[in-house]
Design a protein around this motif. Structure first.
Motif, PDB file in Angstrom:
ATOM      1  N   THR A  31       0.836  -1.205   0.000  1.00  0.00           N
ATOM      2  CA  THR A  31       0.000   0.000   0.000  1.00  0.00           C
ATOM      3  C   THR A  31       0.867   1.250   0.000  1.00  0.00           C
ATOM      4  O   THR A  31       0.613   2.207  -0.745  1.00  0.00           O
ATOM      5  CB  THR A  31      -0.938   0.017   1.225  1.00  0.00           C
ATOM      6  OG1 THR A  31      -1.792  -1.130   1.163  1.00  0.00           O
ATOM      7  CG2 THR A  31      -1.800   1.271   1.241  1.00  0.00           C
ATOM      8  N   ASN A  41       0.810   3.808  -3.140  1.00  0.00           N
ATOM      9  CA  ASN A  41       0.417   5.170  -2.778  1.00  0.00           C
ATOM     10  C   ASN A  41       1.492   6.176  -3.221  1.00  0.00           C
ATOM     11  O   ASN A  41       1.202   7.237  -3.778  1.00  0.00           O
ATOM     12  CB  ASN A  41       0.194   5.227  -1.273  1.00  0.00           C
ATOM     13  CG  ASN A  41      -0.462   6.504  -0.792  1.00  0.00           C
ATOM     14  OD1 ASN A  41      -0.563   6.741   0.403  1.00  0.00           O
ATOM     15  ND2 ASN A  41      -0.919   7.370  -1.687  1.00  0.00           N
ATOM     16  N   GLU A  55       1.614   9.210  -6.233  1.00  0.00           N
ATOM     17  CA  GLU A  55       1.982  10.602  -5.954  1.00  0.00           C
ATOM     18  C   GLU A  55       3.257  11.039  -6.678  1.00  0.00           C
ATOM     19  O   GLU A  55       3.780  12.120  -6.420  1.00  0.00           O
ATOM     20  CB  GLU A  55       2.118  10.792  -4.442  1.00  0.00           C
ATOM     21  CG  GLU A  55       0.784  10.617  -3.723  1.00  0.00           C
ATOM     22  CD  GLU A  55       0.891  10.686  -2.209  1.00  0.00           C
ATOM     23  OE1 GLU A  55       2.033  10.748  -1.696  1.00  0.00           O
ATOM     24  OE2 GLU A  55      -0.156  10.673  -1.535  1.00  0.00           O
ATOM     25  N   VAL A 111      -7.680   4.356  -7.176  1.00  0.00           N
ATOM     26  CA  VAL A 111      -6.385   3.937  -6.652  1.00  0.00           C
ATOM     27  C   VAL A 111      -6.184   2.455  -6.947  1.00  0.00           C
ATOM     28  O   VAL A 111      -7.142   1.714  -7.160  1.00  0.00           O
ATOM     29  CB  VAL A 111      -6.273   4.188  -5.130  1.00  0.00           C
ATOM     30  CG1 VAL A 111      -6.401   5.665  -4.822  1.00  0.00           C
ATOM     31  CG2 VAL A 111      -7.316   3.378  -4.352  1.00  0.00           C
ATOM     32  N   ARG A 134      -4.672  -1.022  -5.382  1.00  0.00           N
ATOM     33  CA  ARG A 134      -4.274  -1.655  -4.129  1.00  0.00           C
ATOM     34  C   ARG A 134      -4.201  -3.169  -4.311  1.00  0.00           C
ATOM     35  O   ARG A 134      -4.905  -3.749  -5.139  1.00  0.00           O
ATOM     36  CB  ARG A 134      -5.273  -1.328  -3.003  1.00  0.00           C
ATOM     37  CG  ARG A 134      -5.350   0.151  -2.633  1.00  0.00           C
ATOM     38  CD  ARG A 134      -4.093   0.634  -1.962  1.00  0.00           C
ATOM     39  NE  ARG A 134      -4.139   2.045  -1.618  1.00  0.00           N
ATOM     40  CZ  ARG A 134      -3.617   3.021  -2.368  1.00  0.00           C
ATOM     41  NH1 ARG A 134      -3.010   2.733  -3.520  1.00  0.00           N
ATOM     42  NH2 ARG A 134      -3.679   4.273  -1.970  1.00  0.00           N
ATOM     43  N   LYS A 152      -4.412   4.504   2.701  1.00  0.00           N
ATOM     44  CA  LYS A 152      -3.124   5.097   2.354  1.00  0.00           C
ATOM     45  C   LYS A 152      -2.067   4.686   3.374  1.00  0.00           C
ATOM     46  O   LYS A 152      -2.380   4.139   4.430  1.00  0.00           O
ATOM     47  CB  LYS A 152      -3.248   6.621   2.311  1.00  0.00           C
ATOM     48  CG  LYS A 152      -4.175   7.141   1.225  1.00  0.00           C
ATOM     49  CD  LYS A 152      -4.198   8.674   1.209  1.00  0.00           C
ATOM     50  CE  LYS A 152      -5.099   9.192   0.104  1.00  0.00           C
ATOM     51  NZ  LYS A 152      -5.105  10.678   0.057  1.00  0.00           N
TER      52      LYS A 152
END
Length: 336
Positions: A182, A186, A190, A262, A264, A290
């Motif tokens: 994760t 994450n 970004e 997202v 995951r 997150k």
């Protein structure tokens, strides 16, 4: 006052975290549970220290911090060359705590149970590969075998499934159960590269030096099988479908993120099925956690959907699960 003796096997990050909790909350446990917990032996990878009257945990922690090993502690305590099996066989204790990564620990878990000792562990392979036998011996000897910290660190999903939802039939569990993946996914969303995100995770202590178990989905697979074991019946790990995150396109991850979703690594656990694979999730999904957070969405016939979320990694967080099980074992109950 009930006095309980403890053998602590493993004195790395989690083991020292457990010792710190037992030291710092000693009075709290006495007042709340009328329980005196005495650590009579501690074993690290180099040595065992043993004192039937109880080890000074403050000094043990200082020795480990200063020298990195218990073998250098030779003044006040006798230092022994005892492995885990010998500790279980030779040292008189009520509870054996395994916070190692020993893949062959089943042998000494069984020995402890057969000797009438409770076992508390954060070590996943025994619960994955030998669950049926361990639970059988635990039942025959009427001593607890507890493993809260094997899934979601101290977030009490094991306790929830074993003891809180007794009227419900669980239909399925969805989970994001590996904090390392994760964190990496994450970070890629970004703007970091996969390699940069992995390196940062390693620098922060989130990822191991060898991160393959996390990246390849093996750790999440272990956790999925453990959830299947306690929710349905013992599951053969070889039958789990496991797909890790190493083959995911960074561009695809960022593209999905820009579109409002997202990526995951998601575990799906159903009767007869354990599936681990990356999934695209809406940002408002309860699974869209997150950092290193873990989350599980439990679907049952009566309650409907229940979400449990919390830290899936960390020293004090894992110690929370281990020490909670120590207290349950000390009070001689499997499901407190």
């Amino acid at each position: 006052m009930k006095e309980i003796s403890l053998s602590l096997i493993g004195f790395g990050n989690v083991g020292t975290g457990v010792a710190e909790v037992l030291l710092n909350k000693h009075q709290y446990f006495k007042e709340k549970y009328n329980l005196e917990i005495k650590v009579v032996s501690i074993t690290d990878s180099t040595a065992t220290i043993w004192d039937p009257n109880g080890i000074n945990l403050k000094e043990a922690l200082e020795t480990k911090e200063s020298f990195g090993s218990l073998k250098f502690w030779g003044n006040e305590y006798e230092v022994y060359e005892l492995g885990a099996y010998e500790v279980v066989e030779e040292i008189d204790s009520d509870v054996v705590v395994d916070v190692t990564n020993d893949k062959n620990a089943t042998k000494w878990h069984l020995k402890a149970l057969k000797n009438g000792k409770s076992v508390v562990t954060s070590n996943k392979p025994p619960v994955v590969f030998s669950y049926r036998e361990l639970l059988r011996v635990s039942s025959e000897k009427d001593v607890p075998y507890l493993f809260e910290a094997t899934v979601m660190a101290g977030t009490p999903i094991i306790h929830l499934l074993r003891s809180a939802l007794l009227a419900d039939s669980i239909e399925r569990i969805w989970g994001v159960l590996n904090g390392t993946t994760t964190f990496i996914l994450n970070a890629v969303e970004e703007g970091m590269s996969f390699e940069e995100a992995l390196k940062k995770a390693q620098e922060l202590g989130i990822a191991e030096r060898d991160p393959s178990n996390d990246i390849k989905g093996i750790d999440a697979g272990y956790k999925g099988v453990i959830l299947h074991n306690i929710t349905f019946y013992p599951f053969d790990f070889k039958k789990a479908y496991i797909e890790g995150i190493e083959g995911i396109s960074e561009e695809k991850i960022r593209e999905n993120f820009k579109k409002g979703s997202v990526t995951r690594l998601v575990a799906l656990v159903e009767d007869g099925k354990v599936e681990i694979k990356p999934r695209e999730l809406p940002m408002d999904s309860p699974l869209a956690v997150k950092g290193t957070s873990n989350v599980a969405l439990i679907e049952s016939d009566l309650l409907g959907e229940l979400v449990i979320r919390g830290a899936g990694a960390g020293i004090k967080e894992t110690a929370s699960g281990v020490v909670s099980d120590i207290i349950r074992a000390s009070l001689k109950t499997k499901y407190l």
